[in-house]
Design a protein around this motif. Structure first.
Motif, short mmCIF file in Angstrom:
data_model
loop_
_atom_site.label_atom_id
_atom_site.label_comp_id
_atom_site.label_asym_id
_atom_site.label_seq_id
_atom_site.Cartn_x
_atom_site.Cartn_y
_atom_site.Cartn_z
N ASP A 1 33.67 36.67 39.56
CA ASP A 1 33.81 37.26 38.24
C ASP A 1 34.87 38.34 38.15
O ASP A 1 34.90 39.11 37.19
CB ASP A 1 32.46 37.87 37.80
N TYR A 2 35.75 38.40 39.13
CA TYR A 2 36.84 39.36 39.06
C TYR A 2 37.86 38.90 38.03
O TYR A 2 38.22 37.71 37.99
CB TYR A 2 37.51 39.52 40.43
N ARG A 3 38.29 39.81 37.19
CA ARG A 3 39.25 39.50 36.14
C ARG A 3 40.38 40.52 36.15
O ARG A 3 40.19 41.67 36.56
CB ARG A 3 38.58 39.48 34.76
N ILE A 4 41.52 40.11 35.68
CA ILE A 4 42.67 41.00 35.63
C ILE A 4 42.46 42.10 34.59
O ILE A 4 41.74 41.91 33.60
CB ILE A 4 43.95 40.21 35.31
N SER A 5 43.04 43.25 34.83
CA SER A 5 43.07 44.33 33.84
C SER A 5 44.47 44.92 33.82
O SER A 5 45.29 44.65 34.70
CB SER A 5 42.05 45.42 34.19
N ARG A 6 44.77 45.73 32.82
CA ARG A 6 46.10 46.31 32.73
C ARG A 6 46.43 47.19 33.94
O ARG A 6 47.59 47.33 34.32
CB ARG A 6 46.23 47.11 31.44
N ALA A 7 45.39 47.75 34.55
CA ALA A 7 45.63 48.59 35.73
C ALA A 7 46.15 47.79 36.92
O ALA A 7 46.72 48.35 37.86
CB ALA A 7 44.33 49.30 36.12
N ASP A 8 45.98 46.45 36.88
CA ASP A 8 46.45 45.61 37.99
C ASP A 8 47.94 45.33 37.94
O ASP A 8 48.53 44.90 38.94
CB ASP A 8 45.71 44.26 37.98
N LEU A 9 48.57 45.53 36.79
CA LEU A 9 49.97 45.14 36.66
C LEU A 9 50.90 45.86 37.64
O LEU A 9 51.77 45.21 38.25
CB LEU A 9 50.44 45.36 35.21
#
Length: 474
Positions: free
Chosen positions: A217-225
């Protein structure tokens, strides 16, 4: 990094036949979106005449469409890395089908441009979101091979677009757009029955946890960019597209080069359009050998963690001299003027064996395309290798965005180069010299792949470690 609050979600179906059907649908759709891309260039002449505009304005449509599709893909991919990907693919397919249909019905240049841009927005979803889905079906050891089929389907789609555009559109340029619209609608229906592929299901580190009922259930977030761009291999994989696609983007003018050669030898415009489309299709058959590039990439990668990037670097650089020969060696065309399409095709196929210049050009083109086709499957596979599952669609779309800028630049600037060279080199020589010059962009591309071969081993190892940690938490 965020974790969704939703509980485990079971995929519907998932038997071998259902999985195979799903892979076939995704690969075919990757092909169809490139059919749409390849449809316009062979018809520059007839469309420009119908709308009373210059051929350069039609080249602008293709260039802007490449760019819009690439920008839209970033948004599609980011949403796809956070949510259910299947509905996004269906919406994207409907959009490009609507834009393609609108192109057929356009009554003027601006309407045609608007319809093509609608199609471009939809095309952005098929590539970026579809890539994320397909990587979740492929084990790391076979990524090069399977992604060669993914890349091959796109190359075949571009060839099919060139051929369909030239053959169906030789007497009525609107007909191929209407046919493709119907195919796109049928593809949307086919999506309804595909397997709901679970994110991360192809990763060996996650297999045990997912088989036990856990959900990744890991999903991308803006902090990952910033982390995505912080991976050195990602930077090289993204940046190489700027120069690679400047060269590849110029190749959409290949049908025009051979059409111009036919007209220079006295053939009518309708015959020249068919000649250009068929020659361009034949000369790009070497792309089929991307499967070999994928297999070699898999084999070398098992022995050398930087192997995929090395294979791509060698292929790109070794192809350059063959491209120069392809464009600069004159070709003698002998076909029945104003004959039937079948007669023209038959004459061209026969000339491969009877006319030395045609045979040499075909052989040179096959070798050149075979070598550069090692780029595609290994690029796809490397993106999957150096990024966790929830980042892959976004990284692909960022790479595709830079690809789009490079392709748009190559497609647009080569048209300007043709005009600038016209004073020194009369047509069709100005087209040949311009295309040859643009292949020099492959040199920095090869260098960047070599740099990626130096950074990818550490990035791949970091992803393995991360997935092991997450598997223990699921």
């Amino acid at each position: 990094m965020t974790v969704t609050s939703a509980g485990p979600r079971r995929a519907r179906g998932g038997g071998p036949a259902h999985r195979l059907y799903s892979v076939v649908v995704f690969v075919l759709l990757a092909s169809l979106d490139n059919v749409a891309i390849g449809l316009v260039p062979p018809l520059y002449g007839p469309i420009a005449e119908a709308f009373a505009v210059s051929g350069r304005l039609l080249g602008l449509v293709t260039a802007v469409s490449f760019l819009v599709s690439a920008v839209a893909a970033v948004g599609w991919a980011y949403v796809g890395d956070r949510t259910n990907r299947k509905p996004l693919l269906m919406v994207g397919t409907l959009l490009w089908a609507a834009g393609t249909g609108g192109s057929a019905l356009a009554g003027g240049y601006l309407t045609f441009l608007a319809a093509q841009l609608v199609a471009a927005v939809g095309l952005g979803a098929v590539g970026s979101v579809g890539f994320s889905v397909v990587t979740d079906l492929i084990s790391p050891t076979r990524r090069g091979l399977v992604m060669s089929f993914w890349g091959l389907s796109q190359g075949v789609g571009t060839l099919a677009g060139t051929l369909v555009g030239g053959l169906l559109g030789a007497t009525d340029w609107r007909r191929p757009f209407l046919v493709l619209t119907g195919v796109g609608l049928a593809a949307t229906v086919a999506y309804l029955f595909t397997y709901d592929i679970r994110r991360g299901q192809s990763e060996p580190e996650l297999t045990h946890a997912l088989d036990a009922g856990a959900e990744y259930d890991y999903r991308i977030s803006r902090a990952d960019l910033p982390r995505i761009l912080g991976r050195r291999t990602n930077r090289w994989l993204i940046l190489q597209g700027l120069t690679a696609q400047a060269a590849f983007g110029s190749l959409v003018w290949l049908p025009v080069l051979f059409a111009e050669r036919a007209e220079a030898q006295g053939y009518s415009e309708s015959t020249a359009v068919v000649v250009g489309s068929v020659f361009a299709t034949l000369f790009q058959l070497g792309g089929v050998l991307s499967i070999v590039g994928g297999l070699i990439g898999d084999a070398v990668q098992r022995r050398n963690p930087g192997g995929r990037a090395l294979v791509a670097a060698v292929g790109i650089l070794a192809a350059l001299p063959f491209y120069l020969v392809l464009f600069l060696v004159p070709v003698s065309i002998d076909v029945p003027d104003d004959g039937s399409t079948g007669a023209v095709i038959g004459a061209i196929l026969s000339s491969v064996f009877t006319e030395p210049s045609v045979g040499l050009s075909l052989l040179t083109a096959v070798v050149a395309l075979a070598l550069t086709s090692a780029n595609s499957p290994n690029w796809f596979a490397l993106i999957a290798d150096v990024n966790p599952p929830e980042h892959r669609g976004t990284v692909y779309s960022l790479g595709n965005l830079v690809n789009g800028v490079g392709r748009a630049a190559g497609n647009g600037l080569v048209g300007v180069a043709f005009q600038g060279l016209r004073a020194a080199f009369p047509p069709p020589l100005n087209f040949a010299v311009g295309l040859a010059a643009f292949q020099l962009f492959f040199i920095p591309t090869g260098v960047m792949y070599w740099l990626a071969s130096r950074t990818s081993p550490a990035d791949i190892e970091n992803v393995h470690d991360l997935l092991h940690i997450r598997a223990d938490r699921l």
